[in-house]
Design a protein around this motif. Structure first.
Motif, PDB file in Angstrom:
ATOM      1  N   SER A  54     -33.282   1.392  -7.701  1.00  0.00           N
ATOM      2  CA  SER A  54     -34.325   0.371  -7.806  1.00  0.00           C
ATOM      3  C   SER A  54     -35.181   0.312  -6.538  1.00  0.00           C
ATOM      4  O   SER A  54     -36.344  -0.086  -6.567  1.00  0.00           O
ATOM      5  N   GLU A  55     -34.624   0.737  -5.400  1.00  0.00           N
ATOM      6  CA  GLU A  55     -35.341   0.683  -4.125  1.00  0.00           C
ATOM      7  C   GLU A  55     -35.927   2.045  -3.739  1.00  0.00           C
ATOM      8  O   GLU A  55     -36.627   2.143  -2.727  1.00  0.00           O
ATOM      9  N   GLY A  56     -35.585   3.068  -4.506  1.00  0.00           N
ATOM     10  CA  GLY A  56     -36.055   4.407  -4.153  1.00  0.00           C
ATOM     11  C   GLY A  56     -35.485   4.900  -2.834  1.00  0.00           C
ATOM     12  O   GLY A  56     -36.181   5.541  -2.060  1.00  0.00           O
ATOM     13  N   VAL A  57     -34.218   4.595  -2.595  1.00  0.00           N
ATOM     14  CA  VAL A  57     -33.594   5.060  -1.352  1.00  0.00           C
ATOM     15  C   VAL A  57     -32.244   5.703  -1.598  1.00  0.00           C
ATOM     16  O   VAL A  57     -31.540   5.400  -2.560  1.00  0.00           O
ATOM     17  N   LYS A  58     -31.939   6.617  -0.690  1.00  0.00           N
ATOM     18  CA  LYS A  58     -30.601   7.163  -0.588  1.00  0.00           C
ATOM     19  C   LYS A  58     -30.066   6.663   0.752  1.00  0.00           C
ATOM     20  O   LYS A  58     -30.813   6.599   1.732  1.00  0.00           O
ATOM     21  N   THR A  59     -28.802   6.287   0.777  1.00  0.00           N
ATOM     22  CA  THR A  59     -28.221   5.747   2.004  1.00  0.00           C
ATOM     23  C   THR A  59     -27.009   6.582   2.423  1.00  0.00           C
ATOM     24  O   THR A  59     -26.381   7.232   1.591  1.00  0.00           O
ATOM     25  N   ALA A  60     -26.719   6.553   3.707  1.00  0.00           N
ATOM     26  CA  ALA A  60     -25.474   7.138   4.217  1.00  0.00           C
ATOM     27  C   ALA A  60     -24.895   6.141   5.213  1.00  0.00           C
ATOM     28  O   ALA A  60     -25.633   5.603   6.051  1.00  0.00           O
TER      29      ALA A  60
ATOM     30  N   THR B 214     -36.486   8.325  -1.654  1.00  0.00           N
ATOM     31  CA  THR B 214     -36.327   9.309  -2.720  1.00  0.00           C
ATOM     32  C   THR B 214     -37.624   9.484  -3.517  1.00  0.00           C
ATOM     33  O   THR B 214     -37.701  10.339  -4.386  1.00  0.00           O
ATOM     34  N   ASN B 215     -38.605   8.661  -3.252  1.00  0.00           N
ATOM     35  CA  ASN B 215     -39.917   8.871  -3.878  1.00  0.00           C
ATOM     36  C   ASN B 215     -41.001   8.209  -3.024  1.00  0.00           C
ATOM     37  O   ASN B 215     -40.701   7.483  -2.073  1.00  0.00           O
ATOM     38  N   GLU B 216     -42.246   8.471  -3.372  1.00  0.00           N
ATOM     39  CA  GLU B 216     -43.355   8.030  -2.517  1.00  0.00           C
ATOM     40  C   GLU B 216     -43.620   6.527  -2.606  1.00  0.00           C
ATOM     41  O   GLU B 216     -44.319   5.969  -1.763  1.00  0.00           O
ATOM     42  N   ASN B 217     -43.088   5.872  -3.624  1.00  0.00           N
ATOM     43  CA  ASN B 217     -43.276   4.420  -3.733  1.00  0.00           C
ATOM     44  C   ASN B 217     -42.187   3.649  -3.004  1.00  0.00           C
ATOM     45  O   ASN B 217     -42.211   2.420  -2.958  1.00  0.00           O
ATOM     46  N   SER B 218     -41.245   4.377  -2.470  1.00  0.00           N
ATOM     47  CA  SER B 218     -40.130   3.735  -1.781  1.00  0.00           C
ATOM     48  C   SER B 218     -40.629   2.973  -0.552  1.00  0.00           C
ATOM     49  O   SER B 218     -41.472   3.469   0.195  1.00  0.00           O
ATOM     50  N   PRO B 219     -40.103   1.767  -0.321  1.00  0.00           N
ATOM     51  CA  PRO B 219     -40.459   1.040   0.903  1.00  0.00           C
ATOM     52  C   PRO B 219     -40.145   1.855   2.163  1.00  0.00           C
ATOM     53  O   PRO B 219     -40.822   1.703   3.177  1.00  0.00           O
ATOM     54  N   ILE B 220     -39.140   2.709   2.087  1.00  0.00           N
ATOM     55  CA  ILE B 220     -38.786   3.536   3.254  1.00  0.00           C
ATOM     56  C   ILE B 220     -39.855   4.603   3.502  1.00  0.00           C
ATOM     57  O   ILE B 220     -40.218   4.886   4.640  1.00  0.00           O
ATOM     58  N   HIS B 221     -40.378   5.162   2.431  1.00  0.00           N
ATOM     59  CA  HIS B 221     -41.478   6.134   2.583  1.00  0.00           C
ATOM     60  C   HIS B 221     -42.669   5.460   3.259  1.00  0.00           C
ATOM     61  O   HIS B 221     -43.250   5.989   4.209  1.00  0.00           O
ATOM     62  N   LYS B 222     -43.008   4.261   2.797  1.00  0.00           N
ATOM     63  CA  LYS B 222     -44.159   3.543   3.364  1.00  0.00           C
ATOM     64  C   LYS B 222     -43.899   3.159   4.820  1.00  0.00           C
ATOM     65  O   LYS B 222     -44.789   3.239   5.669  1.00  0.00           O
ATOM     66  N   PHE B 223     -42.685   2.739   5.095  1.00  0.00           N
ATOM     67  CA  PHE B 223     -42.318   2.357   6.463  1.00  0.00           C
ATOM     68  C   PHE B 223     -42.501   3.544   7.413  1.00  0.00           C
ATOM     69  O   PHE B 223     -43.102   3.414   8.487  1.00  0.00           O
ATOM     70  N   ILE B 224     -41.982   4.709   7.014  1.00  0.00           N
ATOM     71  CA  ILE B 224     -42.053   5.889   7.894  1.00  0.00           C
ATOM     72  C   ILE B 224     -43.506   6.339   8.061  1.00  0.00           C
ATOM     73  O   ILE B 224     -43.912   6.752   9.148  1.00  0.00           O
ATOM     74  N   GLU B 225     -44.302   6.228   6.996  1.00  0.00           N
ATOM     75  CA  GLU B 225     -45.722   6.580   7.127  1.00  0.00           C
ATOM     76  C   GLU B 225     -46.425   5.683   8.144  1.00  0.00           C
ATOM     77  O   GLU B 225     -47.273   6.131   8.896  1.00  0.00           O
ATOM     78  N   ARG B 226     -46.084   4.402   8.142  1.00  0.00           N
ATOM     79  CA  ARG B 226     -46.740   3.447   9.042  1.00  0.00           C
ATOM     80  C   ARG B 226     -46.205   3.533  10.456  1.00  0.00           C
ATOM     81  O   ARG B 226     -46.960   3.508  11.426  1.00  0.00           O
ATOM     82  N   LYS B 227     -44.888   3.584  10.589  1.00  0.00           N
ATOM     83  CA  LYS B 227     -44.278   3.408  11.915  1.00  0.00           C
ATOM     84  C   LYS B 227     -43.474   4.602  12.388  1.00  0.00           C
ATOM     85  O   LYS B 227     -43.019   4.627  13.537  1.00  0.00           O
ATOM     86  N   GLY B 228     -43.241   5.557  11.510  1.00  0.00           N
ATOM     87  CA  GLY B 228     -42.367   6.672  11.874  1.00  0.00           C
ATOM     88  C   GLY B 228     -40.904   6.304  11.670  1.00  0.00           C
ATOM     89  O   GLY B 228     -40.583   5.173  11.266  1.00  0.00           O
ATOM     90  N   GLU B 229     -40.043   7.229  11.958  1.00  0.00           N
ATOM     91  CA  GLU B 229     -38.614   6.966  11.801  1.00  0.00           C
ATOM     92  C   GLU B 229     -38.182   5.905  12.813  1.00  0.00           C
ATOM     93  O   GLU B 229     -38.798   5.759  13.865  1.00  0.00           O
TER      94      GLU B 229
END
Ligand code: ZN
Length: 136
Positions: free
Chosen positions: A38-44, A59-74
């Motif tokens: 539901s969040e489009g993330v894989k976790t470890a 795991t996809n481009e709509n993932s909040p993590i994808h957007k976060f990394i695009e804005r701020k980087g890892e």
């Protein structure tokens, strides 16, 4: 009240590529990986003593993590505090005017119910509240 700092979430481009670093830092392999579709993330998850480290990969481009990394980087994404009664804490915080990013507890990784607080209301820090899912 918060019970304890449960985990620290770190956004990474690739868990596979970051794993050697975290294995070196923490001294152990992650003990599990899990997807939250539901969040489009894989976790470890790594056991770092009193706290867990949660790596988050989109795991996809709509993932909040994808957007976060695009804005701020890892980097540091959120800190998660464990609470006894998530719904009650959400109610109490809502009453103080702190905005919640989800109105109801939602399913997180690691057998947790979770809720995120709006970082604009918490000094720019994304805070997750989590509660162990009651066993049914
Ligand atoms: Zn988390």
């Amino acid at each position: 009240m918060f019970k304890n700092l449960e985990h620290i979430g770190i956004a990474v481009k690739s868990i596979a590529e970051s794993n050697p670093l975290f294995k070196t830092l923490i001294g152990e392999e992650y003990y599990k990986t899990e997807g939250v579709e539901s969040e489009g993330v894989k976790t470890a998850f790594y056991d770092a003593g009193n706290v867990k480290i949660e790596l988050l990969e989109a795991t996809n481009e709509n993932s909040p993590i994808h957007k976060f990394i695009e804005r701020k980087g890892e980097g540091l994404h959120h800190i998660a505090f464990e609470v006894d009664d998530l719904e009650q804490r959400m109610e109490e915080l809502r009453a103080t005017g702190i905005r919640l990013l989800n109105e109801k507890p939602k399913e997180g990784a690691d057998n947790k119910l979770i809720c995120f607080l709006h970082p604009k209301d918490t000094n720019g820090v994304l805070i997750e509240l989590c509660q162990e899912k009651p066993s049914s």
